[in-house]
Design an enzyme around this catalytic site. Structure first.
Site, PDB file in Angstrom:
ATOM      1  N   ARG A 129      19.636   5.241  12.765  1.00 53.80           N
ATOM      2  CA  ARG A 129      20.113   3.973  12.191  1.00 53.80           C
ATOM      3  C   ARG A 129      21.551   3.735  12.640  1.00 53.80           C
ATOM      4  NH1 ARG A 129      19.601   2.357   5.834  1.00 53.80           N
ATOM      5  NH2 ARG A 129      21.687   1.515   6.080  1.00 53.80           N
TER       6      ARG A 129
ATOM      7  N   LYS B  25      18.642   5.288  -3.073  1.00 52.39           N
ATOM      8  CA  LYS B  25      17.988   4.110  -3.667  1.00 52.39           C
ATOM      9  C   LYS B  25      16.596   3.870  -3.069  1.00 52.39           C
ATOM     10  CE  LYS B  25      21.319   1.222  -2.466  1.00 52.39           C
ATOM     11  NZ  LYS B  25      22.443   1.975  -1.905  1.00 52.39           N
TER      12      LYS B  25
ATOM     13  N   ARG C  49      31.672   1.456   5.020  1.00 49.89           N
ATOM     14  CA  ARG C  49      30.718   1.054   3.976  1.00 49.89           C
ATOM     15  C   ARG C  49      31.117   1.618   2.615  1.00 49.89           C
ATOM     16  NH1 ARG C  49      25.878   3.403   6.905  1.00 49.89           N
ATOM     17  NH2 ARG C  49      24.591   2.982   5.062  1.00 49.89           N
TER      18      ARG C  49
HETATM   19  P1  ADP Z   1      22.948   1.390   2.354  1.00 52.09           P
HETATM   20  O1  ADP Z   1      22.687   1.297   0.896  1.00 52.09           O
HETATM   21  O2  ADP Z   1      22.696   2.731   2.941  1.00 52.09           O
HETATM   22  O3  ADP Z   1      24.285   0.818   2.777  1.00 52.09           O
HETATM   23  P2  ADP Z   1      21.168  -0.890   2.974  1.00 52.09           P
HETATM   24  O4  ADP Z   1      19.986  -0.738   3.843  1.00 52.09           O
HETATM   25  O5  ADP Z   1      20.969  -1.263   1.553  1.00 52.09           O
HETATM   26  O6  ADP Z   1      21.895   0.503   3.137  1.00 52.09           O
HETATM   27  O7  ADP Z   1      22.171  -1.984   3.617  1.00 52.09           O
HETATM   28  C1  ADP Z   1      22.571  -1.939   4.949  1.00 52.09           C
HETATM   29  C2  ADP Z   1      23.563  -3.073   5.253  1.00 52.09           C
HETATM   30  O8  ADP Z   1      22.915  -4.354   5.058  1.00 52.09           O
HETATM   31  C3  ADP Z   1      24.810  -3.152   4.369  1.00 52.09           C
HETATM   32  O9  ADP Z   1      25.836  -2.299   4.835  1.00 52.09           O
HETATM   33  C4  ADP Z   1      25.168  -4.641   4.496  1.00 52.09           C
HETATM   34  O10 ADP Z   1      25.821  -4.924   5.710  1.00 52.09           O
HETATM   35  C5  ADP Z   1      23.819  -5.328   4.538  1.00 52.09           C
HETATM   36  N1  ADP Z   1      23.368  -5.711   3.175  1.00 52.09           N
HETATM   37  C6  ADP Z   1      22.303  -5.175   2.510  1.00 52.09           C
HETATM   38  N2  ADP Z   1      22.190  -5.716   1.281  1.00 52.09           N
HETATM   39  C7  ADP Z   1      23.209  -6.600   1.158  1.00 52.09           C
HETATM   40  C8  ADP Z   1      23.673  -7.450   0.098  1.00 52.09           C
HETATM   41  N3  ADP Z   1      23.039  -7.490  -1.081  1.00 52.09           N
HETATM   42  N4  ADP Z   1      24.766  -8.217   0.326  1.00 52.09           N
HETATM   43  C9  ADP Z   1      25.398  -8.204   1.508  1.00 52.09           C
HETATM   44  N5  ADP Z   1      25.042  -7.410   2.526  1.00 52.09           N
HETATM   45  C10 ADP Z   1      23.965  -6.618   2.368  1.00 52.09           C
END
Ligand code: ADP
Length: 189
Positions: free
Chosen positions: A134, A14, A145
């Site tokens: 990370r 993404k 996740r």
């Molecule tokens: P990825 O898509 O690799 O999991 P992101 O950087 O989008 O990575 O998100 C990392 C973490 O941030 C998620 O595992 C969650 O804990 C938190 N997070 C991100 N976006 C949201 C969201 N829209 N709602 C709840 N938690 C979120």
């Protein structure tokens, strides 16, 4: 206004594809993950709360993340549109986004679902963890996740199909090849 939701499991690409979309279409980018990691780095109270969820591979509470998103959205002036990356991740968040855009006389133009097989996601995330350090890209947290993705986030596929905004994208292949498929879908809107 071009409002794009870029969707997919952790590791689906993404962030990478969002950067290309921003470059080609000149729209603003909101990555909730990036916002939260910046707060953690700054050592804010929000950062501390976010860290406790992220380290467990869990989602932050909807209300909290929806408020963060709303204030980020308000900070954009004269925007040509927005790419939402990592949001929505639950049905409640999708409904909140729909309402927020409707208040501004807008709607989601397209939801791009970057579809990548599970074994490939695992390989990519472990590699990313080794390269970037990370903290949530370790095998145990990645597995959590992915479970969260399947239980709380993937129901959004049917939700967006129902809205008539869903677009499948094959997330396997070269970055250029995937972007070509994305651009073709956007140009058809
Ligand atoms: P990825 O898509 O690799 O999991 P992101 O950087 O989008 O990575 O998100 C990392 C973490 O941030 C998620 O595992 C969650 O804990 C938190 N997070 C991100 N976006 C949201 C969201 N829209 N709602 C709840 N938690 C979120």
């Amino acid at each position: 206004m071009l409002n794009i939701v870029i969707f997919g499991a952790p590791g689906s690409g993404k962030g990478t594809q969002s950067a290309r979309i921003v470059e080609k279409y000149g729209i603003n980018h909101i990555s909730t993950g990036d916002v939260l990691r910046a707060e953690i780095k700054k050592g804010t109270e929000l950062g501390q709360i976010a860290k406790s969820y992220i380290d467990q591979g869990q989602l932050l509470p909807d209300e909290l993340i929806i408020n963060i998103l709303a204030s980020t959205l308000d900070s954009f002036k004269d925007s040509k549109g927005v790419i939402f990356d990592g949001f929505p991740r639950t049905i409640a968040q999708a409904e909140a986004l729909k309402a927020m855009l409707a208040e501004r006389g807008q709607q989601v133009s397209i939801m791009l679902d970057l579809d990548v097989p599970e074994d490939e996601l695992m390989t990519r995330l472990i590699k990313r963890g080794q390269e970037s350090g990370r903290a949530d890209d370790n095998e145990e947290t990645i597995k959590k996740r992915l479970v969260v993705y399947h239980s709380q986030t993937s129901p959004l596929i049917d939700w967006y199909k129902n809205e008539g905004q869903y677009q499948h994208i094959n997330g396997l292949g070269t970055m250029e090849g995937i972007f070509a498929e994305i651009a073709e879908a956007i140009d058809k809107i």
